[in-house]
Design a protein around this motif. Sequence first.
Motif, PDB file in Angstrom:
ATOM      1  N   THR A 204       0.874  -1.175   0.000  1.00  0.00           N
ATOM      2  CA  THR A 204       0.000   0.000   0.000  1.00  0.00           C
ATOM      3  C   THR A 204       0.907   1.219   0.000  1.00  0.00           C
ATOM      4  OG1 THR A 204      -1.812  -1.120   1.159  1.00  0.00           O
ATOM      5  CG2 THR A 204      -1.780   1.285   1.227  1.00  0.00           C
ATOM      6  N   THR A 205       1.079   1.820  -1.169  1.00  0.00           N
ATOM      7  CA  THR A 205       2.093   2.866  -1.322  1.00  0.00           C
ATOM      8  C   THR A 205       1.540   4.058  -2.108  1.00  0.00           C
ATOM      9  OG1 THR A 205       2.930   1.792  -3.330  1.00  0.00           O
ATOM     10  CG2 THR A 205       3.989   1.190  -1.250  1.00  0.00           C
ATOM     11  N   GLY A 206       2.390   5.098  -2.205  1.00  0.00           N
ATOM     12  CA  GLY A 206       2.073   6.263  -3.022  1.00  0.00           C
ATOM     13  C   GLY A 206       0.831   6.992  -2.557  1.00  0.00           C
ATOM     14  N   GLY A 207       0.075   7.495  -3.539  1.00  0.00           N
ATOM     15  CA  GLY A 207      -1.091   8.319  -3.257  1.00  0.00           C
ATOM     16  C   GLY A 207      -2.183   7.621  -2.487  1.00  0.00           C
ATOM     17  N   ALA A 230       6.870   7.491  -0.560  1.00  0.00           N
ATOM     18  CA  ALA A 230       8.022   7.367  -1.463  1.00  0.00           C
ATOM     19  C   ALA A 230       8.819   6.113  -1.128  1.00  0.00           C
ATOM     20  CB  ALA A 230       8.907   8.602  -1.345  1.00  0.00           C
ATOM     21  N   GLY A 231       9.612   5.639  -2.101  1.00  0.00           N
ATOM     22  CA  GLY A 231      10.433   4.466  -1.885  1.00  0.00           C
ATOM     23  C   GLY A 231      11.574   4.724  -0.919  1.00  0.00           C
ATOM     24  N   GLN A 232      12.061   3.643  -0.304  1.00  0.00           N
ATOM     25  CA  GLN A 232      13.103   3.773   0.709  1.00  0.00           C
ATOM     26  C   GLN A 232      14.374   4.398   0.146  1.00  0.00           C
ATOM     27  OE1 GLN A 232      13.697   0.323   3.137  1.00  0.00           O
ATOM     28  NE2 GLN A 232      15.717   0.936   3.833  1.00  0.00           N
ATOM     29  N   ARG A 233      14.777   4.006  -1.055  1.00  0.00           N
ATOM     30  CA  ARG A 233      16.004   4.568  -1.635  1.00  0.00           C
ATOM     31  C   ARG A 233      15.873   6.065  -1.894  1.00  0.00           C
ATOM     32  NH1 ARG A 233      17.617   0.885  -6.639  1.00  0.00           N
ATOM     33  NH2 ARG A 233      15.357   0.989  -6.942  1.00  0.00           N
ATOM     34  N   ILE A 234      14.690   6.492  -2.331  1.00  0.00           N
ATOM     35  CA  ILE A 234      14.463   7.923  -2.576  1.00  0.00           C
ATOM     36  C   ILE A 234      14.587   8.703  -1.280  1.00  0.00           C
ATOM     37  CG2 ILE A 234      12.776   9.640  -3.331  1.00  0.00           C
ATOM     38  CD1 ILE A 234      13.936   7.968  -5.598  1.00  0.00           C
ATOM     39  N   ILE A 235      14.012   8.168  -0.214  1.00  0.00           N
ATOM     40  CA  ILE A 235      14.070   8.845   1.076  1.00  0.00           C
ATOM     41  C   ILE A 235      15.507   8.914   1.576  1.00  0.00           C
ATOM     42  CG2 ILE A 235      13.316   8.773   3.481  1.00  0.00           C
ATOM     43  CD1 ILE A 235      10.766   7.387   2.503  1.00  0.00           C
ATOM     44  N   GLU A 236      16.236   7.804   1.445  1.00  0.00           N
ATOM     45  CA  GLU A 236      17.632   7.787   1.896  1.00  0.00           C
ATOM     46  C   GLU A 236      18.473   8.808   1.131  1.00  0.00           C
ATOM     47  OE1 GLU A 236      18.220   3.200   3.484  1.00  0.00           O
ATOM     48  OE2 GLU A 236      18.664   3.684   1.384  1.00  0.00           O
ATOM     49  N   ASP A 245      16.307  -1.624   8.092  1.00  0.00           N
ATOM     50  CA  ASP A 245      15.929  -2.620   7.089  1.00  0.00           C
ATOM     51  C   ASP A 245      14.420  -2.866   7.064  1.00  0.00           C
ATOM     52  OD1 ASP A 245      18.557  -2.932   6.327  1.00  0.00           O
ATOM     53  OD2 ASP A 245      18.919  -4.644   7.664  1.00  0.00           O
ATOM     54  N   ASP A 246      13.770  -2.736   8.216  1.00  0.00           N
ATOM     55  CA  ASP A 246      12.326  -2.985   8.268  1.00  0.00           C
ATOM     56  C   ASP A 246      11.509  -1.717   8.066  1.00  0.00           C
ATOM     57  OD1 ASP A 246      12.927  -1.712  10.638  1.00  0.00           O
ATOM     58  OD2 ASP A 246      11.689  -3.025  11.891  1.00  0.00           O
ATOM     59  N   PHE A 247      12.144  -0.660   7.605  1.00  0.00           N
ATOM     60  CA  PHE A 247      11.456   0.600   7.377  1.00  0.00           C
ATOM     61  C   PHE A 247      10.291   0.411   6.403  1.00  0.00           C
ATOM     62  CE2 PHE A 247      11.169   4.713   5.027  1.00  0.00           C
ATOM     63  CZ  PHE A 247      10.801   5.518   6.095  1.00  0.00           C
ATOM     64  N   GLN A 248       9.149   1.024   6.724  1.00  0.00           N
ATOM     65  CA  GLN A 248       7.925   0.973   5.924  1.00  0.00           C
ATOM     66  C   GLN A 248       7.231  -0.385   5.943  1.00  0.00           C
ATOM     67  OE1 GLN A 248       9.241   2.561   2.075  1.00  0.00           O
ATOM     68  NE2 GLN A 248       8.346   4.542   2.593  1.00  0.00           N
ATOM     69  N   THR A 249       7.613  -1.275   6.830  1.00  0.00           N
ATOM     70  CA  THR A 249       6.842  -2.505   7.006  1.00  0.00           C
ATOM     71  C   THR A 249       5.718  -2.234   7.995  1.00  0.00           C
ATOM     72  OG1 THR A 249       8.200  -3.297   8.852  1.00  0.00           O
ATOM     73  CG2 THR A 249       8.879  -3.939   6.624  1.00  0.00           C
ATOM     74  N   ALA A 250       4.717  -3.101   7.970  1.00  0.00           N
ATOM     75  CA  ALA A 250       3.595  -2.935   8.894  1.00  0.00           C
ATOM     76  C   ALA A 250       4.074  -2.932  10.339  1.00  0.00           C
ATOM     77  CB  ALA A 250       2.587  -4.059   8.667  1.00  0.00           C
ATOM     78  N   GLU A 251       5.041  -3.796  10.640  1.00  0.00           N
ATOM     79  CA  GLU A 251       5.534  -3.892  12.016  1.00  0.00           C
ATOM     80  C   GLU A 251       6.254  -2.622  12.434  1.00  0.00           C
ATOM     81  OE1 GLU A 251       4.584  -7.768  10.437  1.00  0.00           O
ATOM     82  OE2 GLU A 251       5.840  -6.165   9.633  1.00  0.00           O
TER      83      GLU A 251
END
Length: 286
Positions: A204-207, A230-236, A245-251
Amino acid sequence: MLKDFFGKKKKYATIPSEQSKLDIPEGLMKKCTNCHKIYYRKEMNKNNNVCPNCDYHHPLTAWERIYSILDEGTFTEWDSDLTSTNPLEFPGYEEKIAKDRDKTGLNESVVTGKGSIDGQPAAFTVMDAGFRMGSMGSAVGEKIARAIERANDASLPFIIFTASGGARMQEGVLSLMQMAKTSVAVKRFSEAGGLMISVMTHPTTGGVSASFASIGDYNIAEPGALIGFAGQRIIEQTINEKLPDDFQTAEFLLNHGQLDKVVHRHEMKPLLTTLLSIHRKGGENV
């Protein structure tokens, strides 16, 4: 050979030899994308597409989700004929839509309607990542907004399962406008006293994540679901920092207060039943 796949001693299908492959019908086996164990497809389906070895939640189609949650024979679909056009005359867009229609049997990447969960009626909306990666174009936003408005008119709770790569680029700003339209519909529904339960599945991403998916009265998710804008690489690259590593996971989102609960697929229907019971108007079915 796969035997008693739900028993105490779990055995997995062995990789067939070249000769035995000739005797196995196409599509009979399914390989877990996480642990790489091989199962009979029908047995994986019986387990609601959850790997019995590693508990990985494989995607469900919109109709598989509907059958797994709603009482048999209670679902009535809304706006099934509503589908995308090509307002920007984007090259090849209509052909891609037609291909996904043939592949999925859907007219769009969302199915809306109403049904019952353990006898309790609800408006029910499910996104399907198999159709244009669940992307949100004008038709998707319109279907969701209409479903929320119908739920409001009928005093029904509104439940949505999201799965999306975000806004549909082929429709440009018309796609982005759906973020505002659906969010306004949710706001009006909430002000009228409606109950909205948002269940975020992978991905579940983006808009979609930045609009209606994240503004339910209850925001829950399936284990391991990727949720973010946004994607993890873009944010980094933007903040010049290494993210977990678990960034943006449900947990991760649960631990940081952005979700109310992470719910196993086998426990989803009982939880929804409980929530609907708690909020049932006057203690009676609406």
